[in-house]
Structures are given as structure tokens and as C-alpha cells.
Enzyme design. Structure first.
Site, short mmCIF file in Angstrom:
data_model
loop_
_atom_site.label_atom_id
_atom_site.label_comp_id
_atom_site.label_asym_id
_atom_site.label_seq_id
_atom_site.Cartn_x
_atom_site.Cartn_y
_atom_site.Cartn_z
N ASP A 11 0.83 -1.20 0.00
CA ASP A 11 0.00 0.00 0.00
C ASP A 11 0.87 1.26 0.00
O ASP A 11 2.00 1.23 -0.49
CB ASP A 11 -0.97 -0.04 1.18
CG ASP A 11 -0.27 -0.22 2.53
OD1 ASP A 11 0.89 0.19 2.67
OD2 ASP A 11 -0.89 -0.78 3.45
N SER A 12 0.37 2.35 0.54
CA SER A 12 1.10 3.62 0.51
C SER A 12 2.40 3.57 1.30
O SER A 12 3.34 4.30 0.99
CB SER A 12 0.23 4.76 1.05
OG SER A 12 -0.12 4.52 2.40
N ILE A 13 2.49 2.71 2.29
CA ILE A 13 3.74 2.60 3.05
C ILE A 13 4.84 2.09 2.12
O ILE A 13 5.97 2.56 2.16
CB ILE A 13 3.56 1.68 4.28
CG1 ILE A 13 2.49 2.26 5.21
CG2 ILE A 13 4.89 1.50 5.01
CD1 ILE A 13 2.03 1.32 6.30
#
Length: 157
Positions: A11-13
Site C-alpha cells: 500500500d502507501s507505506i
């Protein structure tokens, strides 16, 4: 001979892992410079359910040069609280576990030598996410192979 490929999938991490402030993806690329190509497939806002829709496109089973290593880092959005504005990202715990198992199974089917590293979701707001710990526990339960490292220095399976 093609260079080894490491794919960072999450994901965004994961997407932000190459930020100039010293992200973990950038550190990995630096460490394996000239040894492996680090390929970023971070999907901001995605959860494990939505990742399944892109699995075949990002990791085609007929690839001539499958990745040597894939990191899978989903769970922060899956654990979004269902009664807040981010409820569309929420994935029930049992489905999250099944989704991780499907992702890992697909990745292991690319090549017998493909290694999969599951990264557990981080805590965001301990008070606001009392149920969060269940997502961490489920990620640790997903079986990749008989002897895989699930935590630094600990063999699982």
C-alpha cells in the site's frame, strides 16, 4: 543474464518507501545496487482485496524473468475502522487472511525459487485501533513455506 528482481508490493507505506528522507525501499536499492533491480509496486490507499485485482497484471504467471524476492506489505488499510470515513478500505479479518494466502500462493507459483517476505502492518493509533493487533497476528499466521522467516531470527512453519 538478467539481473535479479526484487518487487516491493503493498500500500502507501510501500509506495513511499523511496522518499528522500531515507525510506526502506531506497535503503534496499542502495544495498543491492548492481546486484538486483528493485521494482516499486506501491499502491496508495489499497487494501489486500483490491490488490488481488492487480495480482495477475503485476505478477504474470508466464513471466520469463520472475522476481527472486517479493515483499508483501498490506494490512494498514485493511484494518481501517469500519465506522469511520475510511470504511471502504476496511477488510474483515478472515478475508484479510484469505487474501494474503491467495497473494502468497500466486507469488510462490511464479517460480519455486521466488521468496516472499510478508511485512506485518504497523500500529497507527493504538487507542483508536484496539482491534488492530488481530491483523498483525493473522499476517504472522499465513504459511508461505515449511521453513520461512516470519520475524527476524525466528523460523516459522
Amino acid at each position: 543474464m538478467a539481473k535479479a528482481k526484487f518487487v516491493l508490493f503493498g500500500d502507501s507505506i510501500t509506495q513511499q518507501s523511496f522518499l528522500p528522507a531515507g525510506g526502506w525501499g531506497a535503503a534496499l536499492a542502495d544495498r543491492y545496487a548492481r546486484k538486483a533491480d528493485i521494482i516499486l509496486r506501491g499502491l496508495s490507499g489499497y487494501n489486500s482485496r483490491w490488490a488481488l485485482f492487480l495480482l495477475d497484471r503485476i505478477f504474470p504467471t508466464a513471466a520469463l524473468n520472475p522476481p527472486v524476492l517479493v515483499t508483501v506489505f498490506f494490512g494498514a488499510n485493511d484494518a481501517a475502522l469500519p465506522d469511520r470515513k475510511s470504511k471502504a478500505q476496511h477488510v474483515p479479518l478472515s478475508e484479510y487472511k484469505e487474501n494474503l494466502q491467495r497473494i502468497v500462493s500466486h507469488l510462490k507459483g511464479l517460480s519455486p525459487s521466488t521468496r516472499v517476505v510478508l511485512i506485518t502492518p504497523p500500529p497507527i493509533d493504538v487507542r483508536g485501533r484496539q482491534a488492530y493487533a488481530r491483523y498483525l497476528t493473522v499476517a504472522l499466521e499465513v504459511q508461505i513455506s515449511p521453513n520461512f522467516l516470519c520475524r527476524t531470527g525466528h523460523l516459522c512453519g
